[in-house]
Write a protein that holds these residues in place. Structure first.
Motif, PDB file in Angstrom:
ATOM      1  N   ARG A  39     -17.781 -13.429 -31.810  1.00 57.28           N
ATOM      2  CA  ARG A  39     -18.315 -13.805 -33.121  1.00 57.28           C
ATOM      3  C   ARG A  39     -18.783 -12.584 -33.909  1.00 57.28           C
ATOM      4  O   ARG A  39     -19.116 -12.684 -35.076  1.00 57.28           O
ATOM      5  N   GLY A  40     -18.827 -11.436 -33.249  1.00 55.42           N
ATOM      6  CA  GLY A  40     -19.248 -10.208 -33.913  1.00 55.42           C
ATOM      7  C   GLY A  40     -20.746 -10.006 -33.949  1.00 55.42           C
ATOM      8  O   GLY A  40     -21.236  -9.118 -34.630  1.00 55.42           O
ATOM      9  N   PHE A  41     -21.517 -10.809 -33.209  1.00 51.27           N
ATOM     10  CA  PHE A  41     -22.974 -10.686 -33.212  1.00 51.27           C
ATOM     11  C   PHE A  41     -23.437  -9.470 -32.420  1.00 51.27           C
ATOM     12  O   PHE A  41     -24.418  -8.832 -32.777  1.00 51.27           O
ATOM     13  N   ILE A  42     -22.748  -9.196 -31.293  1.00 52.19           N
ATOM     14  CA  ILE A  42     -23.064  -8.040 -30.455  1.00 52.19           C
ATOM     15  C   ILE A  42     -21.765  -7.326 -30.115  1.00 52.19           C
ATOM     16  O   ILE A  42     -20.681  -7.892 -30.255  1.00 52.19           O
ATOM     17  N   ASN A  43     -21.894  -6.067 -29.654  1.00 56.08           N
ATOM     18  CA  ASN A  43     -20.705  -5.377 -29.175  1.00 56.08           C
ATOM     19  C   ASN A  43     -20.667  -5.487 -27.650  1.00 56.08           C
ATOM     20  O   ASN A  43     -21.531  -6.143 -27.055  1.00 56.08           O
ATOM     21  N   SER A  44     -19.695  -4.854 -27.022  1.00 53.23           N
ATOM     22  CA  SER A  44     -19.548  -4.993 -25.570  1.00 53.23           C
ATOM     23  C   SER A  44     -20.680  -4.328 -24.795  1.00 53.23           C
ATOM     24  O   SER A  44     -20.830  -4.563 -23.599  1.00 53.23           O
ATOM     25  N   ARG A  50     -23.887  -4.705 -37.092  1.00 52.20           N
ATOM     26  CA  ARG A  50     -24.226  -4.687 -38.524  1.00 52.20           C
ATOM     27  C   ARG A  50     -23.907  -6.011 -39.199  1.00 52.20           C
ATOM     28  O   ARG A  50     -24.468  -6.323 -40.240  1.00 52.20           O
ATOM     29  N   LEU A  51     -23.008  -6.776 -38.608  1.00 52.43           N
ATOM     30  CA  LEU A  51     -22.641  -8.061 -39.218  1.00 52.43           C
ATOM     31  C   LEU A  51     -23.840  -8.997 -39.327  1.00 52.43           C
ATOM     32  O   LEU A  51     -23.874  -9.863 -40.192  1.00 52.43           O
ATOM     33  N   ILE A  52     -24.829  -8.816 -38.444  1.00 46.32           N
ATOM     34  CA  ILE A  52     -26.015  -9.675 -38.520  1.00 46.32           C
ATOM     35  C   ILE A  52     -27.305  -8.869 -38.625  1.00 46.32           C
ATOM     36  O   ILE A  52     -28.368  -9.335 -38.249  1.00 46.32           O
ATOM     37  N   GLY A  53     -27.201  -7.636 -39.131  1.00 45.88           N
ATOM     38  CA  GLY A  53     -28.403  -6.864 -39.413  1.00 45.88           C
ATOM     39  C   GLY A  53     -28.758  -5.778 -38.419  1.00 45.88           C
ATOM     40  O   GLY A  53     -29.773  -5.117 -38.577  1.00 45.88           O
ATOM     41  N   GLY A  54     -27.955  -5.590 -37.381  1.00 45.18           N
ATOM     42  CA  GLY A  54     -28.214  -4.520 -36.424  1.00 45.18           C
ATOM     43  C   GLY A  54     -27.609  -3.214 -36.895  1.00 45.18           C
ATOM     44  O   GLY A  54     -27.181  -3.074 -38.040  1.00 45.18           O
ATOM     45  N   SER A  55     -27.549  -2.237 -36.000  1.00 52.13           N
ATOM     46  CA  SER A  55     -27.022  -0.934 -36.376  1.00 52.13           C
ATOM     47  C   SER A  55     -25.692  -0.598 -35.698  1.00 52.13           C
ATOM     48  O   SER A  55     -25.055   0.383 -36.048  1.00 52.13           O
ATOM     49  N   ALA A  56     -25.258  -1.400 -34.739  1.00 52.40           N
ATOM     50  CA  ALA A  56     -24.021  -1.123 -33.997  1.00 52.40           C
ATOM     51  C   ALA A  56     -22.801  -1.689 -34.722  1.00 52.40           C
ATOM     52  O   ALA A  56     -22.902  -2.640 -35.492  1.00 52.40           O
ATOM     53  N   GLU A  57     -21.676  -1.078 -34.444  1.00 51.28           N
ATOM     54  CA  GLU A  57     -20.408  -1.584 -34.969  1.00 51.28           C
ATOM     55  C   GLU A  57     -19.888  -2.679 -34.037  1.00 51.28           C
ATOM     56  O   GLU A  57     -20.043  -2.572 -32.822  1.00 51.28           O
ATOM     57  N   PRO A  58     -19.253  -3.718 -34.580  1.00 49.00           N
ATOM     58  CA  PRO A  58     -18.636  -4.712 -33.704  1.00 49.00           C
ATOM     59  C   PRO A  58     -17.423  -4.103 -33.008  1.00 49.00           C
ATOM     60  O   PRO A  58     -16.919  -3.060 -33.420  1.00 49.00           O
ATOM     61  N   GLU A  59     -16.971  -4.751 -31.966  1.00 52.23           N
ATOM     62  CA  GLU A  59     -15.775  -4.292 -31.257  1.00 52.23           C
ATOM     63  C   GLU A  59     -14.572  -4.361 -32.195  1.00 52.23           C
ATOM     64  O   GLU A  59     -14.480  -5.275 -33.007  1.00 52.23           O
TER      65      GLU A  59
END
Length: 71
Positions: A39-44, A50-59
């Motif tokens: 869903r792009g909420f967290i990466n691996s 960033r899709l939900i306000g964090g600083s990491a890029e999605p996979e």
């Protein structure tokens, strides 16, 4: 002329929620982790994207992400 109550009661809402959970139990463990990455909420790495306000890029191609086997 009386007005009909068109809002569900708390009991009706609770019954609807119980039925929804019975039909679709919550995901857990690896299944939940994979779903959150797809869903792009967290990466691996488990970082909020960033899709939900964090600083990491999605996979890359996160919608089709599959975990790699760790040894």
């Amino acid at each position: 002329m009386s007005m009909l109550n068109t809002f569900p009661t708390p009991e009706q809402l609770a019954a609807e929620a119980r039925e929804a959970l019975r039909k679709h139990p919550p995901k857990e463990g690896l299944e939940l982790f994979i779903d959150l990455v797809r869903r792009g909420f967290i990466n691996s790495q488990g970082q909020v994207t960033r899709l939900i306000g964090g600083s990491a890029e999605p996979e890359p191609d996160y919608e089709n992400w599959t975990p790699t086997r760790r040894r």
